[in-house]
Design an enzyme around this catalytic site. Structure first.
Site, PDB file in Angstrom:
ATOM      1  N   GLU A  96     -27.153  24.740 -27.861  1.00  0.00           N
ATOM      2  CA  GLU A  96     -25.908  24.228 -28.414  1.00  0.00           C
ATOM      3  C   GLU A  96     -26.088  22.817 -28.949  1.00  0.00           C
ATOM      4  OE1 GLU A  96     -22.718  26.863 -26.005  1.00  0.00           O
ATOM      5  OE2 GLU A  96     -23.177  24.929 -25.120  1.00  0.00           O
ATOM      6  N   CYS A 136     -24.579  15.572 -30.941  1.00  0.00           N
ATOM      7  CA  CYS A 136     -25.283  15.716 -29.667  1.00  0.00           C
ATOM      8  C   CYS A 136     -26.188  16.940 -29.779  1.00  0.00           C
ATOM      9  CB  CYS A 136     -24.262  15.900 -28.538  1.00  0.00           C
ATOM     10  SG  CYS A 136     -25.008  16.189 -26.920  1.00  0.00           S
ATOM     11  N   CYS A 143     -32.304  24.167 -18.649  1.00  0.00           N
ATOM     12  CA  CYS A 143     -32.772  22.915 -18.043  1.00  0.00           C
ATOM     13  C   CYS A 143     -33.336  23.210 -16.659  1.00  0.00           C
ATOM     14  CB  CYS A 143     -31.629  21.911 -17.925  1.00  0.00           C
ATOM     15  SG  CYS A 143     -32.162  20.256 -17.412  1.00  0.00           S
ATOM     16  N   CYS A 147     -29.132  19.644 -11.643  1.00  0.00           N
ATOM     17  CA  CYS A 147     -28.028  18.790 -11.202  1.00  0.00           C
ATOM     18  C   CYS A 147     -26.855  19.699 -10.810  1.00  0.00           C
ATOM     19  CB  CYS A 147     -27.612  17.836 -12.320  1.00  0.00           C
ATOM     20  SG  CYS A 147     -28.959  16.756 -12.858  1.00  0.00           S
ATOM     21  N   CYS A 150     -23.704  20.312 -13.211  1.00  0.00           N
ATOM     22  CA  CYS A 150     -23.929  20.596 -14.633  1.00  0.00           C
ATOM     23  C   CYS A 150     -24.090  22.085 -14.895  1.00  0.00           C
ATOM     24  CB  CYS A 150     -25.166  19.844 -15.114  1.00  0.00           C
ATOM     25  SG  CYS A 150     -25.521  20.118 -16.863  1.00  0.00           S
ATOM     26  N   CYS A 366     -19.711  16.941 -21.980  1.00  0.00           N
ATOM     27  CA  CYS A 366     -20.900  16.703 -21.160  1.00  0.00           C
ATOM     28  C   CYS A 366     -20.945  17.685 -19.995  1.00  0.00           C
ATOM     29  CB  CYS A 366     -20.886  15.295 -20.569  1.00  0.00           C
ATOM     30  SG  CYS A 366     -20.766  13.983 -21.766  1.00  0.00           S
TER      31      CYS A 366
HETATM   32  N1  SAH Z   1     -30.814  15.846 -18.923  1.00  0.00           N
HETATM   33  C1  SAH Z   1     -30.365  14.608 -19.516  1.00  0.00           C
HETATM   34  C2  SAH Z   1     -29.596  14.841 -20.783  1.00  0.00           C
HETATM   35  C3  SAH Z   1     -28.260  15.509 -20.586  1.00  0.00           C
HETATM   36  S1  SAH Z   1     -27.083  14.297 -20.855  1.00  0.00           S
HETATM   37  C4  SAH Z   1     -29.592  13.821 -18.480  1.00  0.00           C
HETATM   38  O1  SAH Z   1     -29.327  14.343 -17.431  1.00  0.00           O
HETATM   39  O2  SAH Z   1     -29.305  12.650 -18.714  1.00  0.00           O
HETATM   40  C5  SAH Z   1     -25.734  14.952 -20.131  1.00  0.00           C
HETATM   41  C6  SAH Z   1     -24.925  13.898 -19.405  1.00  0.00           C
HETATM   42  O3  SAH Z   1     -23.794  14.572 -18.910  1.00  0.00           O
HETATM   43  C7  SAH Z   1     -25.659  13.322 -18.211  1.00  0.00           C
HETATM   44  O4  SAH Z   1     -25.372  11.968 -18.054  1.00  0.00           O
HETATM   45  C8  SAH Z   1     -25.063  14.103 -17.050  1.00  0.00           C
HETATM   46  O5  SAH Z   1     -25.106  13.367 -15.859  1.00  0.00           O
HETATM   47  C9  SAH Z   1     -23.656  14.359 -17.533  1.00  0.00           C
HETATM   48  N2  SAH Z   1     -23.059  15.565 -16.982  1.00  0.00           N
HETATM   49  C10 SAH Z   1     -23.668  16.667 -16.528  1.00  0.00           C
HETATM   50  N3  SAH Z   1     -22.769  17.557 -16.087  1.00  0.00           N
HETATM   51  C11 SAH Z   1     -21.560  17.013 -16.265  1.00  0.00           C
HETATM   52  C12 SAH Z   1     -20.233  17.458 -16.022  1.00  0.00           C
HETATM   53  N4  SAH Z   1     -19.978  18.647 -15.504  1.00  0.00           N
HETATM   54  N5  SAH Z   1     -19.221  16.624 -16.336  1.00  0.00           N
HETATM   55  C13 SAH Z   1     -19.471  15.425 -16.890  1.00  0.00           C
HETATM   56  N6  SAH Z   1     -20.698  14.956 -17.154  1.00  0.00           N
HETATM   57  C14 SAH Z   1     -21.728  15.738 -16.842  1.00  0.00           C
END
Ligand code: SAH
Length: 378
Positions: A96, A136, A143, A147, A150, A366
């Protein structure tokens, strides 16, 4: 679909395209013509590259060459103007990318400094509804980082994207939106699906293609990492590089390891040491991202703990209230709690901003990217 083996040209740099042309017995300048047709002209079909002689185009096609941009498999438009693209690669895998227009004095995406917004005129007689936009893009299919908050993590990692597949997402979205950098102001964030620093070489190659070919300055790009510590040092040594954002998300190891298991490998001490050593350019700041999870990491004392952790680093903090999703067990804090958390950090002298969620209604925000073919609307 043809059965002949296809060779994608997107992903090749000027030198590689020039070598290809010279090897085919063509003059070297044909390499630049190809380079410009692909990255600036965004010509999706070799047949349409009118700067090349017809016979050459024919020969290239016979040899199985294709431009190879990702294809728009599906497109979802949010009420806030955000567009989520489901993009298909040559092998059918999908990722995406998200288009986020900004206009009439709205907030900027991560690629631009919040401070510059105050200089923008509130009204513009532009024919467009936006005066800058942020794209973006994804770096991997799925991935591996896992996390807990996410949605992309639920997929696991399927494979890395090539440099051409990463840069190609930008070409496809720009073409779909009919936008031409550098005249049109476009910011780029490597914050989609995947962990860019676990696909480091391809990610960096795509940066060069996007700077040299597409014409987006690296100063308008930001890459976000979950904290792959050794790559942060490598990245600092790159002569051409985007700005750096680090997903912190917790103020201590106990909590961070719980919500981001990679913290067991690279803990906060290692991560913060890498951040402190990161060679910032004049006026450049690091960004720390912090996803607020209701009742987990959003208490007043955790804000103070976070302030201590990042103190002394030339950085800002971007707070992101959790964007919810199916299979995610955390909750979104109230606006009051988010503001309180921000005000504590600001009171401690840490510049702190709240990232406005974009396209939550279409699952484009995000942590919501999952490469689903359905609309994902609630
Ligand atoms: N893998 C990288 C790039 C992804 S950026 C990273 O982790 O930084 C995506 C951003 O969205 C990251 O800062 C992550 O912490 C945040 N993120 C992930 N899941 C989320 C969610 N459910 N709600 C809000 N932010 C989220």
């Amino acid at each position: 679909m043809s059965e002949t083996k296809e060779t994608a040209l997107v992903g090749l740099n000027l030198q590689q395209l020039t070598e290809m042309m010279v090897e085919a017995g063509e003059p070297a300048y044909r390499g630049r013509q190809l380079f410009e047709a692909i990255y600036q002209g965004r010509t999706g079909r070799i047949d349409d590259i009118s700067t090349l002689p017809r016979e050459l185009r024919k020969k290239m096609l016979e040899d199985g060459a294709v431009v190879g941009f990702p294809r728009v498999r599906n497109k979802f438009v949010s009420t806030d103007g955000t567009v989520r693209y489901l993009l298909a690669m040559a092998d059918g895998q999908t990722v995406e990318a998200v288009w986020m227009p900004e206009g009439d004095g709205g907030e900027a995406g991560d690629g631009s400094e919040a401070g510059s917004l105050t200089n923008d005129a509130p009204t513009k007689e532009a024919s467009r509804k936006w005066d800058r936009a942020t794209i973006c893009i994804s770096s991997q299919v799925g991935c591996a980082v896992d996390c807990q908050f996410c949605l992309t993590a639920l997929l696991g990692v399927k494979r890395n994207l090539s440099a051409g597949e990463i840069a190609g997402q930008v070409c496809t979205v720009l073409e779909n939106q009919d936008v031409r950098p550098p005249q049109d102001r476009v910011n780029l964030v490597f914050m989609g699906m995947g962990e860019p620093f676990l696909n480091y070489e391809n990610f960096m190659q795509s940066v060069h293609l996007l700077v040299d070919g597409v014409g987006i300055p690296e100063s308008r790009m930001t890459v976000s990492t979950a904290g792959i510590v050794p790559r942060i040092a490598d990245f600092g040594n790159e002569p051409v590089r985007p700005k750096l954002a680090i997903s912190l998300n917790a103020p201590n190891d106990e909590l961070r390891s719980r919500i981001m298991p990679l913290n067991r490998k690279w803990n906060l001490e290692m991560l913060l040491a890498a951040a402190r050593e990161f060679p910032l350019r004049p006026r450049e700041r690091l960004t720390f991202e912090y996803v607020l999870l209701d009742g987990i990491n959003d208490a007043a004392e955790q804000a103070r703990e976070l302030a201590e952790l990042v103190r002394g680093i030339r950085a800002k903090v971007n707070l992101i209230a959790l964007n919810p999703g199916p299979g995610i067990s955390f909750g979104t804090p109230s606006a009051d709690r988010v503001l309180k958390f921000q005000s504590i950090l600001v009171g401690q002298g840490i510049p702190t901003f709240i990232r406005r969620p974009r396209g939550r209604d279409i699952f484009a925000a995000c942590g919501q990217l999952k490469a689903t073919a359905d609309s994902g609307s609630a």
